[in-house]
Design a protein around this motif. Structure first.
Motif, PDB file in Angstrom:
ATOM      1  N   GLU A   1       0.828  -1.200   0.000  1.00  0.00           N
ATOM      2  CA  GLU A   1       0.000   0.000   0.000  1.00  0.00           C
ATOM      3  C   GLU A   1       0.865   1.254   0.000  1.00  0.00           C
ATOM      4  O   GLU A   1       1.985   1.259   0.527  1.00  0.00           O
TER       5      GLU A   1
ATOM      6  N   ALA B   1       3.193   7.403   1.387  1.00  0.00           N
ATOM      7  CA  ALA B   1       3.346   8.833   1.129  1.00  0.00           C
ATOM      8  C   ALA B   1       4.150   9.037  -0.141  1.00  0.00           C
ATOM      9  O   ALA B   1       4.979   8.194  -0.503  1.00  0.00           O
TER      10      ALA B   1
ATOM     11  N   ASN C   1       1.586  13.838  -0.662  1.00  0.00           N
ATOM     12  CA  ASN C   1       0.356  13.084  -0.466  1.00  0.00           C
ATOM     13  C   ASN C   1       0.609  12.013   0.587  1.00  0.00           C
ATOM     14  O   ASN C   1       1.677  11.396   0.603  1.00  0.00           O
ATOM     15  N   TYR C   2      -0.380  11.812   1.471  1.00  0.00           N
ATOM     16  CA  TYR C   2      -0.279  10.799   2.519  1.00  0.00           C
ATOM     17  C   TYR C   2      -1.484   9.878   2.490  1.00  0.00           C
ATOM     18  O   TYR C   2      -2.598  10.297   2.176  1.00  0.00           O
ATOM     19  N   ALA C   3      -1.245   8.638   2.893  1.00  0.00           N
ATOM     20  CA  ALA C   3      -2.356   7.750   3.185  1.00  0.00           C
ATOM     21  C   ALA C   3      -3.054   8.244   4.448  1.00  0.00           C
ATOM     22  O   ALA C   3      -2.414   8.787   5.352  1.00  0.00           O
ATOM     23  N   ASP C   4      -4.367   8.035   4.508  1.00  0.00           N
ATOM     24  CA  ASP C   4      -5.121   8.500   5.672  1.00  0.00           C
ATOM     25  C   ASP C   4      -4.593   7.887   6.967  1.00  0.00           C
ATOM     26  O   ASP C   4      -4.619   8.526   8.023  1.00  0.00           O
ATOM     27  N   SER C   5      -4.112   6.669   6.876  1.00  0.00           N
ATOM     28  CA  SER C   5      -3.682   5.949   8.075  1.00  0.00           C
ATOM     29  C   SER C   5      -2.421   6.526   8.720  1.00  0.00           C
ATOM     30  O   SER C   5      -2.137   6.236   9.882  1.00  0.00           O
TER      31      SER C   5
ATOM     32  N   ARG D   1      -1.431  10.034   8.021  1.00  0.00           N
ATOM     33  CA  ARG D   1      -1.451  11.500   8.006  1.00  0.00           C
ATOM     34  C   ARG D   1      -1.447  12.039   9.427  1.00  0.00           C
ATOM     35  O   ARG D   1      -2.190  11.575  10.284  1.00  0.00           O
TER      36      ARG D   1
ATOM     37  N   ARG E   1       1.045  11.702  11.450  1.00  0.00           N
ATOM     38  CA  ARG E   1       2.068  10.979  12.208  1.00  0.00           C
ATOM     39  C   ARG E   1       3.369  10.845  11.418  1.00  0.00           C
ATOM     40  O   ARG E   1       4.448  10.855  12.010  1.00  0.00           O
TER      41      ARG E   1
END
Length: 117
Positions: free
Chosen positions: A46, A49, A58-62, A64, A66
């Motif tokens: 997956e 970033a 861009n970051y994955a929601d999981s 963002r 952190r």
């Protein structure tokens, strides 16, 4: 053969921090969007970033809030600062250099991050 060289993985306790680094050849780095992906045991790889050569992020929601991705254009290196790590962040983290325009798609061999007490 193009090599992306990752470093910085290891074992850390929940709530801890790690910083991953990935060095790429300069001619690749300057053209590519650099990214970090991860693959946990038994799961699909997956996106974590990405950062474009123009600095768009861009970051994955999981992750963002952190994790922080950054790039040093002088050193041809991309970083992933990971804070407040959770056990579910445990995975092999892969560096990627991608450019659709220039037909670039290179991967590192991965670095293992284990979050456990």
């Amino acid at each position: 053969q193009v090599q992306l060289v990752e470093s910085g993985g290891g074992l850390v306790q929940p709530g801890g921090s790690l910083r991953l680094s990935c060095a790429a050849p300069g001619n690749i780095f300057e053209l590519a969007t650099m990214g970090w992906h991860r693959q946990a045991p038994g799961k699909k790889r997956e996106l974590v970033a990405t950062i474009t050569n123009g600095g768009g992020i861009n970051y994955a929601d999981s992750v963002r809030g952190r994790f922080t991705i950054s790039r040093d254009n002088a050193k041809h290196t991309v970083y992933l600062q990971m804070n407040t790590l959770k056990p579910e962040d445990t995975a092999v983290y892969y560096c990627n250099a991608l450019s659709v325009t220039f037909r670039l798609d290179y991967w590192g061999k991965g670095t293992l991050v284990t979050v456990s007490s």
